[in-house]
Write a protein that holds these residues in place. Sequence first.
Motif, PDB file in Angstrom:
ATOM      1  N   ASP A 129      13.539  14.363   2.009  1.00 24.31           N
ATOM      2  CA  ASP A 129      13.890  14.405   0.389  1.00 24.31           C
ATOM      3  C   ASP A 129      12.082  13.382   0.997  1.00 24.31           C
ATOM      4  N   VAL A 130      11.381  13.446   0.375  1.00 18.90           N
ATOM      5  CA  VAL A 130      10.196  12.172   0.356  1.00 18.90           C
ATOM      6  C   VAL A 130       9.726  11.694  -1.043  1.00 18.90           C
ATOM      7  N   TYR A 131       9.960  10.358  -2.044  1.00 19.02           N
ATOM      8  CA  TYR A 131       9.473  10.637  -2.527  1.00 19.02           C
ATOM      9  C   TYR A 131       8.216   9.516  -2.834  1.00 19.02           C
ATOM     10  N   THR A 132       7.075   9.947  -3.320  1.00 20.60           N
ATOM     11  CA  THR A 132       6.271   8.478  -3.513  1.00 20.60           C
ATOM     12  C   THR A 132       6.215   8.504  -5.135  1.00 20.60           C
ATOM     13  N   ASP A 133       6.237   9.409  -6.141  1.00 20.79           N
ATOM     14  CA  ASP A 133       5.716   9.362  -7.642  1.00 20.79           C
ATOM     15  C   ASP A 133       6.286   8.202  -8.014  1.00 20.79           C
ATOM     16  N   ALA A 134       5.861   7.612  -8.382  1.00 16.85           N
ATOM     17  CA  ALA A 134       5.679   6.112  -8.718  1.00 16.85           C
ATOM     18  C   ALA A 134       7.070   6.428 -10.533  1.00 16.85           C
ATOM     19  N   PRO A 135       7.298   6.382 -11.047  1.00 17.27           N
ATOM     20  CA  PRO A 135       8.145   6.869 -11.287  1.00 17.27           C
ATOM     21  C   PRO A 135      10.154   6.566 -11.012  1.00 17.27           C
ATOM     22  N   THR A 136      10.058   8.095  -9.687  1.00 19.62           N
ATOM     23  CA  THR A 136      11.572   7.810  -8.963  1.00 19.62           C
ATOM     24  C   THR A 136      11.265   6.453  -8.287  1.00 19.62           C
ATOM     25  N   VAL A 137      10.293   6.223  -7.788  1.00 21.14           N
ATOM     26  CA  VAL A 137      10.626   4.912  -6.755  1.00 21.14           C
ATOM     27  C   VAL A 137      10.951   3.099  -7.774  1.00 21.14           C
ATOM     28  N   ARG A 141       0.605  -1.204  -0.002  1.00 18.78           N
ATOM     29  CA  ARG A 141      -0.024  -0.167  -0.308  1.00 18.78           C
ATOM     30  C   ARG A 141       1.053   1.095  -0.054  1.00 18.78           C
ATOM     31  N   VAL A 142       0.146   2.071  -0.956  1.00 18.89           N
ATOM     32  CA  VAL A 142       1.415   3.385  -0.839  1.00 18.89           C
ATOM     33  C   VAL A 142       0.986   4.244   0.860  1.00 18.89           C
ATOM     34  N   LEU A 143       2.363   5.033   0.586  1.00 17.29           N
ATOM     35  CA  LEU A 143       2.317   5.864   1.605  1.00 17.29           C
ATOM     36  C   LEU A 143       1.512   6.962   1.543  1.00 17.29           C
ATOM     37  N   SER A 144       0.672   7.243   2.798  1.00 15.92           N
ATOM     38  CA  SER A 144      -0.153   8.212   2.860  1.00 15.92           C
ATOM     39  C   SER A 144      -0.037   9.174   2.406  1.00 15.92           C
ATOM     40  N   ALA A 145      -0.589  10.425   1.917  1.00 15.62           N
ATOM     41  CA  ALA A 145      -0.187  11.688   1.696  1.00 15.62           C
ATOM     42  C   ALA A 145       0.046  12.419   2.874  1.00 15.62           C
ATOM     43  N   ALA A 146      -0.904  12.168   3.795  1.00 12.49           N
ATOM     44  CA  ALA A 146      -0.377  12.887   5.190  1.00 12.49           C
ATOM     45  C   ALA A 146       0.868  12.575   6.060  1.00 12.49           C
ATOM     46  N   HIS A 147       1.156  11.204   5.707  1.00  7.29           N
ATOM     47  CA  HIS A 147       2.803  11.019   6.191  1.00  7.29           C
ATOM     48  C   HIS A 147       3.409  11.739   5.330  1.00  7.29           C
ATOM     49  N   GLY A 197      16.493   5.519   2.067  1.00 11.25           N
ATOM     50  CA  GLY A 197      15.798   4.954   2.949  1.00 11.25           C
ATOM     51  C   GLY A 197      14.680   4.838   2.323  1.00 11.25           C
ATOM     52  N   ARG A 198      14.285   3.693   2.978  1.00 14.28           N
ATOM     53  CA  ARG A 198      12.687   2.662   2.485  1.00 14.28           C
ATOM     54  C   ARG A 198      11.806   3.480   3.211  1.00 14.28           C
ATOM     55  N   LEU A 199      10.799   3.758   3.258  1.00 11.93           N
ATOM     56  CA  LEU A 199       9.827   4.020   3.698  1.00 11.93           C
ATOM     57  C   LEU A 199       8.162   3.367   3.436  1.00 11.93           C
ATOM     58  N   GLY A 200       8.119   2.908   3.936  1.00  9.79           N
ATOM     59  CA  GLY A 200       6.429   1.811   4.426  1.00  9.79           C
ATOM     60  C   GLY A 200       6.222   1.918   5.383  1.00  9.79           C
ATOM     61  N   TYR A 201       4.959   0.630   5.729  1.00 13.35           N
ATOM     62  CA  TYR A 201       4.129   0.200   6.082  1.00 13.35           C
ATOM     63  C   TYR A 201       5.046  -1.952   6.503  1.00 13.35           C
ATOM     64  N   GLY A 202       5.856  -1.552   7.778  1.00 17.06           N
ATOM     65  CA  GLY A 202       6.278  -2.864   7.708  1.00 17.06           C
ATOM     66  C   GLY A 202       5.605  -3.189   9.294  1.00 17.06           C
ATOM     67  N   GLU A 232      13.324  -9.594  -2.473  1.00 17.26           N
ATOM     68  CA  GLU A 232      12.060  -9.293  -2.232  1.00 17.26           C
ATOM     69  C   GLU A 232      11.263  -8.120  -1.641  1.00 17.26           C
ATOM     70  N   MET A 233      12.967  -8.090  -0.317  1.00 17.18           N
ATOM     71  CA  MET A 233      12.023  -6.843   0.385  1.00 17.18           C
ATOM     72  C   MET A 233      12.718  -5.541  -0.423  1.00 17.18           C
ATOM     73  N   LEU A 234      13.537  -5.470  -0.546  1.00 13.65           N
ATOM     74  CA  LEU A 234      14.113  -4.310  -1.274  1.00 13.65           C
ATOM     75  C   LEU A 234      13.007  -4.144  -2.176  1.00 13.65           C
ATOM     76  N   HIS A 235      12.378  -4.884  -3.547  1.00 12.54           N
ATOM     77  CA  HIS A 235      11.286  -4.586  -3.925  1.00 12.54           C
ATOM     78  C   HIS A 235      10.041  -4.520  -3.585  1.00 12.54           C
ATOM     79  N   ALA A 236       9.555  -4.641  -2.622  1.00 11.62           N
ATOM     80  CA  ALA A 236       8.635  -4.504  -1.702  1.00 11.62           C
ATOM     81  C   ALA A 236       8.686  -3.266  -0.708  1.00 11.62           C
ATOM     82  N   THR A 237       8.840  -1.336  -1.422  1.00 10.88           N
ATOM     83  CA  THR A 237       8.563  -0.275  -1.241  1.00 10.88           C
ATOM     84  C   THR A 237       7.829   0.825  -2.330  1.00 10.88           C
ATOM     85  N   PRO A 238       6.728   1.324  -0.727  1.00 10.83           N
ATOM     86  CA  PRO A 238       6.084   2.240  -1.584  1.00 10.83           C
ATOM     87  C   PRO A 238       6.862   3.371  -1.857  1.00 10.83           C
ATOM     88  N   ALA A 239       7.840   3.512  -1.056  1.00  9.50           N
ATOM     89  CA  ALA A 239       8.372   5.349  -0.957  1.00  9.50           C
ATOM     90  C   ALA A 239       9.616   5.238  -0.234  1.00  9.50           C
TER      91      ALA A 239
END
Length: 368
Positions: free
Chosen positions: A180-188, A165-171, A345-350, A268-275
Amino acid sequence: MPITRRKTLTLIGGGTILAASASAGAFLTTRTPHDALAPWDAAGDYDDPRLNALSFALLAPNPHNLQPWQVALEGEDRVMIYHDASRRLPETDPFDRQIIIGFGCFLELMVLAAGAAGYTVDLTLYPEGENGPIARAVFAPGGTHDPLFDQVMHRRSCKEPFENRVLSAAHANELELFADVYTDAPTVEALKALTWAAWEVEARTPRTMQESVDLMRFGKAQINANPDGIDLGGPFLESLMLAGVLTRAEQADPTSQSFKQGVEIYREMLHATPAYAALVTAGNTRADQIEAGRRWVRLNLKCAGLGVALHPVSQCLQEYPEMAELYTRAQDVLASPGQTVQMLGRLGYGPMTPRTPRWPLEAKLMNA
């Protein structure tokens, strides 16, 4: 190289991992390295405000969990912080840049802990030049409590796949105050490819992989004896050690089944990253590196408070010849000309991961 139970089940040809007898079962239920984790519970139990703050500082994230700090108490209000020169990563961190970032994390936790106890800290970096102590800290009454300190005991580096799941906009918006936080698909997607390629370079370059293997602690006894480095413990991993599947030699051999399984786990771990989060500094001085560490641990604490997982993946920022091409690519993607990317760093929910072993404060005092 952490190995999860779900993945390691395949390591022995799909068969039984361990023919557990009654004695083996008893062995596997008592494998928590309590001595190595005791410093977490001891944090804050000191009367001297300097020791009290240092007991939290030693919980700071640092590369390969080397814990390279040594401290000396001077007079009634002063602490000198030194780099233990025997604790370096000459293959992957030849200029000690990452080590110094770890000191920045240490100093920031010390300052936060002092403030929570009602003390200020006057920090002077490299008071005797860059060949001397890292910092001099003078404590005085009057500090204030920073809410980030409340997350110190909850801070972790989550080395697991993140939820799909994506990193929420609020977070993302809150974390933008720290990095600097990157959530856009091309950069991710570009950063997924970059971090994976960099991990492979480190893992498949014999001398850099050996640096990690040499710092692995296999099982409860080794972790308690040397509560630093890369801990491989817990009942399941120790069952693999008993079966001869998880060994130091296997981890260093790229042709072994254990090594190949580790590659798939990390893929698997490194590719399971939304931001992603990146820390960039205007220069690359020691002061810049320490400031990056202070910012990194604050980002870590903010993530803990939000329920966001953070995992450093800075292999592409390492400065040795085999990584040069990917290092340049990381700087081009994440920084402007003249700037330096200090952390990625990777960001997400784990999941919430266990505490990391630590040396007790007394082991780090030069004049205990």
